[in-house]
Design a protein around this motif. Structure first.
Motif, mmCIF file in Angstrom:
data_model
loop_
_atom_site.group_PDB
_atom_site.id
_atom_site.type_symbol
_atom_site.label_atom_id
_atom_site.label_comp_id
_atom_site.label_asym_id
_atom_site.label_seq_id
_atom_site.Cartn_x
_atom_site.Cartn_y
_atom_site.Cartn_z
ATOM 1 N N ASN A 166 0.840 -1.206 0.000
ATOM 2 C CA ASN A 166 0.000 0.000 0.000
ATOM 3 C C ASN A 166 0.880 1.264 0.000
ATOM 4 O OD1 ASN A 166 0.734 0.551 2.716
ATOM 5 N ND2 ASN A 166 -0.879 -0.826 3.443
ATOM 6 N N GLU A 194 -0.215 8.091 -7.182
ATOM 7 C CA GLU A 194 -1.330 8.102 -6.227
ATOM 8 C C GLU A 194 -2.630 7.562 -6.829
ATOM 9 O OE1 GLU A 194 -2.546 11.775 -4.403
ATOM 10 O OE2 GLU A 194 -2.889 10.764 -2.482
ATOM 11 N N PRO A 195 -2.981 7.958 -8.053
ATOM 12 C CA PRO A 195 -4.237 7.432 -8.631
ATOM 13 C C PRO A 195 -4.284 5.895 -8.650
ATOM 14 C CG PRO A 195 -3.417 9.247 -9.973
ATOM 15 C CD PRO A 195 -2.349 8.952 -8.948
ATOM 16 N N ARG A 198 -5.021 4.719 -5.205
ATOM 17 C CA ARG A 198 -6.409 5.054 -4.870
ATOM 18 C C ARG A 198 -7.362 4.061 -5.538
ATOM 19 N NH1 ARG A 198 -8.023 9.707 -3.117
ATOM 20 N NH2 ARG A 198 -6.169 10.734 -3.986
ATOM 21 N N GLU A 199 -7.155 3.863 -6.838
ATOM 22 C CA GLU A 199 -8.090 3.022 -7.607
ATOM 23 C C GLU A 199 -8.048 1.558 -7.176
ATOM 24 O OE1 GLU A 199 -7.033 3.915 -11.696
ATOM 25 O OE2 GLU A 199 -7.466 6.034 -11.265
ATOM 26 N N GLY A 201 -7.521 0.620 -4.080
ATOM 27 C CA GLY A 201 -7.849 0.522 -2.643
ATOM 28 C C GLY A 201 -6.632 0.302 -1.761
ATOM 29 N N LEU A 203 -4.618 3.018 -0.507
ATOM 30 C CA LEU A 203 -4.122 4.316 0.022
ATOM 31 C C LEU A 203 -3.712 4.202 1.476
ATOM 32 C CD1 LEU A 203 -6.261 7.214 -1.429
ATOM 33 C CD2 LEU A 203 -3.895 6.608 -1.897
#
Ligand code: CA
Lengths: 203, 203
Positions: A166, A194-195, A198-199, A201, A203
């Motif tokens: 992560n 980061e995207p 995020r996408e 899961g 983060l």
């Protein structure tokens, strides 16, 4: 040239270069950008030398770029005997200590193949990289860490998926070190990855 | 750092480094020392940088080793678009001319990805290597030619078998150029390979 002594220096050098060929057989955790296969430590070393040159302007401190390139050319040679330790692999302190001892022995053996007047300064450059205290070594380590991040981003996750990583883990294991030598590079690379975290899961 | 302009320079650089990753996909005629697979142009570039450093003492003329390493780091990048042309492959003048044009276009495209202040000096270094006129370029070319000879010797013939090469052909295509930059290396390497050519009836 042509004396017996020169000839034996050349023989030692060719033997060392034959040994070095084996770094092409050491497989890393990262996949190539196109995801077709894992990267090996020889082509990785080539790639990060190009990274260091191209990104030198973004170093946190003034650099001797020629010295950085020498460090990166040599930095993974010990893996011929000690193997590559994936950055996201599980590492306990005892295993880390055993690995460090294995790498020291590998450096003794490999640089010891060369004429001493050549092998000893090379060994000193490898020691400097490992110690990560000089500006050149700190930048070299940053570059070594950031390149696999760019490969993972290109191939859709790569070793982040394989090792279930992560973003906080990546920050701790990779970001912190990239930030030491090349803070502007880490800021920008972090924005780019980061995207994906995020996408997925993470983060 | 942190200005829009810097950020766009960094973006250009990361794009270039992503493109450079593709050199790992370019397969050469040589096999690795253990004969397990063909070598790629990225790991080859790494290996010959180590060759250049280790063998610098055997250069025919005084060198700027840092510049030689830069040349060898960049020298094969154009193969990403133009492919590798095996030294023992059949080459007619028209095909050679077409390849040279393809490599020029590749250099325009790849170095053109970088900020001009960085891409232009790199392109100049590549041009210097290609021209093979300066002492640094002559030595770099010698090193580029001698490394596959050592790999073939290690793996039992390699591309000499695949392309049916005899010793006079090797002298003409390889030895002459190695001799220009590193005559002592060629003398020694020639002695090491002669038995293989003798035993396989290729003298
Ligand atoms: Ca490593």
């Amino acid at each position: 040239e042509g004396t017996g002594f020169d000839c034996s220096r050349l023989t030692a050098r060719l033997l060392f270069l034959n040994e070095a060929d084996k770094l092409k057989l050491i497989t890393r955790a990262s996949m190539l950008g196109d995801g077709s296969r894992h990267e090996n430590s020889a082509e990785h070393s080539w790639h990060i030398m190009l990274y260091a040159w191209v990104l030198a302007e973004h170093s946190a401190a003034p650099l001797d770029l020629d010295r950085v390139l020498q460090m990166l050319l040599l930095h993974d040679l010990v893996e011929i005997d000690a193997g590559d330790a994936p950055i996201h692999g599980v590492i306990d302190p005892a295993a880390l200590e055993a690995l460090a001892a294995k790498e020291e022995a590998a450096a003794d053996r490999l640089f010891g193949l060369l004429p001493a007047g050549q092998g000893m300064p090379m060994r000193a450059i490898w020691d400097e990289f490992e110690a990560a205290e000089t500006a050149d070594a700190v930048f070299a380590k940053s570059i070594d860490r950031v390149q696999p991040v760019m490969l993972n981003l290109l191939n859709g996750g790569g070793s982040w998926v394989d090792y279930d990583v992560n973003l906080p883990q990546l920050e701790a294991r990779v970001g912190k070190k990239v930030n030491l030598g090349a803070p502007g590079v880490w800021r920008s690379v972090r924005d780019r990855i980061e995207p994906w975290f995020r996408e997925t899961g993470r983060l």
